[in-house]
Structures are given as C-alpha cells and as structure tokens.
Design an enzyme around this catalytic site. Structure first.
Site, PDB file in Angstrom:
ATOM      1  N   SER A 123       0.825  -1.202   0.000  1.00 15.45           N
ATOM      2  CA  SER A 123       0.000   0.000   0.000  1.00 15.45           C
ATOM      3  C   SER A 123       0.862   1.255   0.000  1.00 15.45           C
ATOM      4  O   SER A 123       0.581   2.224  -0.716  1.00 15.45           O
ATOM      5  CB  SER A 123      -0.932   0.004   1.218  1.00 15.45           C
ATOM      6  OG  SER A 123      -1.891  -1.031   1.149  1.00 15.45           O
TER       7      SER A 123
ATOM      8  N   ALA B 299      -4.912  -0.274  -2.636  1.00 18.42           N
ATOM      9  CA  ALA B 299      -4.131   0.107  -1.462  1.00 18.42           C
ATOM     10  C   ALA B 299      -5.089   0.342  -0.295  1.00 18.42           C
ATOM     11  O   ALA B 299      -6.205   0.827  -0.486  1.00 18.42           O
ATOM     12  CB  ALA B 299      -3.345   1.381  -1.745  1.00 18.42           C
ATOM     13  N   LYS B 300      -4.649  -0.018   0.905  1.00 18.84           N
ATOM     14  CA  LYS B 300      -5.458   0.287   2.090  1.00 18.84           C
ATOM     15  C   LYS B 300      -5.041   1.693   2.531  1.00 18.84           C
ATOM     16  O   LYS B 300      -4.266   1.877   3.485  1.00 18.84           O
ATOM     17  CB  LYS B 300      -5.235  -0.745   3.189  1.00 18.84           C
ATOM     18  CG  LYS B 300      -6.306  -0.696   4.284  1.00 18.84           C
ATOM     19  CD  LYS B 300      -6.194  -1.922   5.192  1.00 18.84           C
ATOM     20  CE  LYS B 300      -7.214  -1.861   6.324  1.00 18.84           C
ATOM     21  NZ  LYS B 300      -8.596  -1.954   5.854  1.00 18.84           N
ATOM     22  N   ALA B 301      -5.527   2.664   1.788  1.00 19.91           N
ATOM     23  CA  ALA B 301      -5.115   4.055   1.932  1.00 19.91           C
ATOM     24  C   ALA B 301      -6.172   4.864   2.674  1.00 19.91           C
ATOM     25  O   ALA B 301      -7.379   4.686   2.452  1.00 19.91           O
ATOM     26  CB  ALA B 301      -4.872   4.661   0.559  1.00 19.91           C
TER      27      ALA B 301
ATOM     28  N   TYR C 116     -11.067   6.063   2.547  1.00 16.87           N
ATOM     29  CA  TYR C 116     -12.069   5.868   3.598  1.00 16.87           C
ATOM     30  C   TYR C 116     -12.901   7.115   3.869  1.00 16.87           C
ATOM     31  O   TYR C 116     -13.794   7.087   4.718  1.00 16.87           O
ATOM     32  CB  TYR C 116     -11.391   5.380   4.885  1.00 16.87           C
ATOM     33  CG  TYR C 116     -11.015   3.920   4.806  1.00 16.87           C
ATOM     34  CD1 TYR C 116     -11.824   2.934   5.370  1.00 16.87           C
ATOM     35  CD2 TYR C 116      -9.874   3.516   4.124  1.00 16.87           C
ATOM     36  CE1 TYR C 116     -11.500   1.597   5.264  1.00 16.87           C
ATOM     37  CE2 TYR C 116      -9.540   2.175   4.013  1.00 16.87           C
ATOM     38  CZ  TYR C 116     -10.349   1.218   4.585  1.00 16.87           C
ATOM     39  OH  TYR C 116     -10.035  -0.120   4.481  1.00 16.87           O
TER      40      TYR C 116
END
Length: 288
Positions: free
Chosen positions: A62, A156-158, A162
């Site tokens: 990420s 990506a866990k960006a 969120y």
C-alpha cells in the site's frame, strides 16, 4: 471510556515505544493535509496476530502504491507489532499499524522530501457490529460509489479511500443501521464501508469480484474455508436487484470478522445455517 488520545500504555513510533499520550505528530504533517497515509487493521487472538505477515506485506504494498518508500521490512514490522502487543499486556486485541508522510521540507502536494513514518498501537476492541452476530446487521445503501481503478489506487489500504466510508457510515447510523453498502462506479454491488460482502443462494456463495476495491485478507480466508467444505463460490459482478433473490448474507473483515446481515435497504436475509457455520468456523480458526 477515555478518548483514544488519553490512555495509559505504550505506542511504537519510528523504532521505539513511547508513552501513549506522547505519541503525537506536528499539525503540518503531510498526511493530515493530503491523505498520504496507509494502514492495517489486525486482530490478535490468544496472543497471536492472525495472518500477521500477510498484513505486514500488504502495508508495504500500500505504501509503495502511494509512492512512499517504506523504511521497514516485513520482519521489521512483525517485530514492531509483537513488541507493542507484548507491551500492551493484552492477548485478545486490535492492532493498528499506520504509515504516513510526516512533516518536513515539503508542504504542498509533493512530499518526496518528507520522512515516511510508522506507528503501531494496540487496544481492546470487541464485536465491531455489537450484537449483529446474533440477529444480523442492518445496512443502508450508500449514495457514494466505489471509484474506478483509473482514478485512484483502489487496491491500497489508503486513508483517503475511507473518506466516503466515514460519511456513509455516519448517515447509516443516523438511520439506525450498522453500516452502508457501496455499489461500484459501474453500478455493481461492491462492499460495505470496512468489510467485504457474501451472499448465499441455493447452497452456493456469491461475492463481488474485487476489481475496484480491497481484496480483504479475511475475505480470502473465508473463500478458502468455503472451498475446503466443497461449497461453490462465485466471484463475479453482482447487480443490486439480485439481492432480492439471495437467501443469506454476511460481511467479512478483520474488525467485522464474519458478521451476518439481516437487512440491506429493502432486501432481507435470514441468518441461516451456512452463515452460522462459517462464522463459528472462522472463530475456531483464528483461535487455533
């Protein structure tokens, strides 16, 4: 309960454990202004972090997707998490690892001159959806849609991805719901604000193809559990109106674990045998 900024304990920051209340950053931290941040949410059971190395590898991937060169290897991250978990004194806990662009010479869109920083915090966190594991969560349908891969690094866990999750979850909770379900930019069923979704029909499982959202580690774990039981799993595009014909539904995620769903907008589902079996089997697996 005290706020998350006012607790006893230790947080790992940039290579050392610091007092919880002293784990601070400057107001001109680049991530605060431009969302240059990625993170992982993990759970420890009986003192062991489930799928820990997979989470650490994804954290690095990420960061690289956001053009943030990671100063730590998978082994470094593993050591940081273990050290923080041990310092917490907890055996069942939530583990948050976060990487971000800090403050430095750059304070515009570009941030190549600013350091890449990392922290790990551990705390106790019970069921993400409260008593939904017994009666099934109630979901709203979000007004926003998951974006196209041509617009943002969707795998990506960006942190920036969120933003619409927070807005949508607030609106859902205001309606008495636990969460919200997103469609994607094409109109297909995508995911909830922090969890992947599964449906059951005629003994087979259907789940959205993760081509524009995160292919969750818990999602992958549950798919393998289903296949090991000889259950057919269809990873495909799902139209919203198909929810009218599905019998059961559940969510998966590190925080959510396996949570049954009872309602999504006008659609209703039973908390059936397969849902309960997978939820209970997952609970056994993470504690094995």
């Amino acid at each position: 309960m005290a706020g998350y900024d006012d607790r006893d304990g230790l947080i790992w920051m940039d290579g050392e454990l610091v007092n919880w209340r002293d784990a601070k950053v400057h107001v001109l931290t680049h991530a605060m202004h431009y969302a240059s941040s990625v993170f992982e949410g993990e759970r420890a059971y009986n003192g062991k972090i489930f799928k820990s190395r997979e989470h650490s590898a994804r954290l690095i991937a990420s960061a690289e997707a956001l053009d943030m060169p990671m100063p730590y290897s998978v082994d470094d991250i593993e050591n940081a998490k273990e050290e923080t978990l041990k310092a917490s004194g907890l055996t069942d806990a939530y583990v948050r690892a976060v990487v971000w662009r800090g403050s430095g010479e750059d304070m515009g869109v570009a941030s190549a001159k600013n350091p890449v920083r990392m922290a790990v915090a551990v705390w106790g966190w019970g069921a993400y959806y409260g008593d939904a594991k017994m009666q099934g969560a109630k979901l709203d349908i979000a007004e926003f849609k998951r974006p196209s891969p041509e617009t943002i690094p969707v795998h990506a866990k960006a942190a920036g991805l969120y933003m619409i999750c927070t807005i949508s979850k607030h609106k859902a909770e205001a309606k008495g719901c636990s969460d919200a379900l997103f469609m994607d930019y094409r109109g297909y069923v995508a995911e909830a604000t922090g969890a992947n979704i599964f449906f059951v029909k005629d003994g087979e499982v259907h789940t959205p193809k993760p081509d524009c959202f995160l292919n969750g580690i818990t999602r992958q774990t549950v798919i393998q559990m289903l296949k090991d039981r000889g259950i057919t799993v269809h990873e495909r595009h799902i139209m919203p109106e198909e929810m009218d014909g599905f019998e059961q539904c559940w969510l998966t995620g590190t925080a959510a674990e396996v949570t049954p769903v009872g309602e999504i907008g006008p659609y209703t589902f039973e908390v059936g045998a397969m849902t309960r079996e997978i939820s209970e089997a997952y609970e056994r697996l993470v504690r094995s």
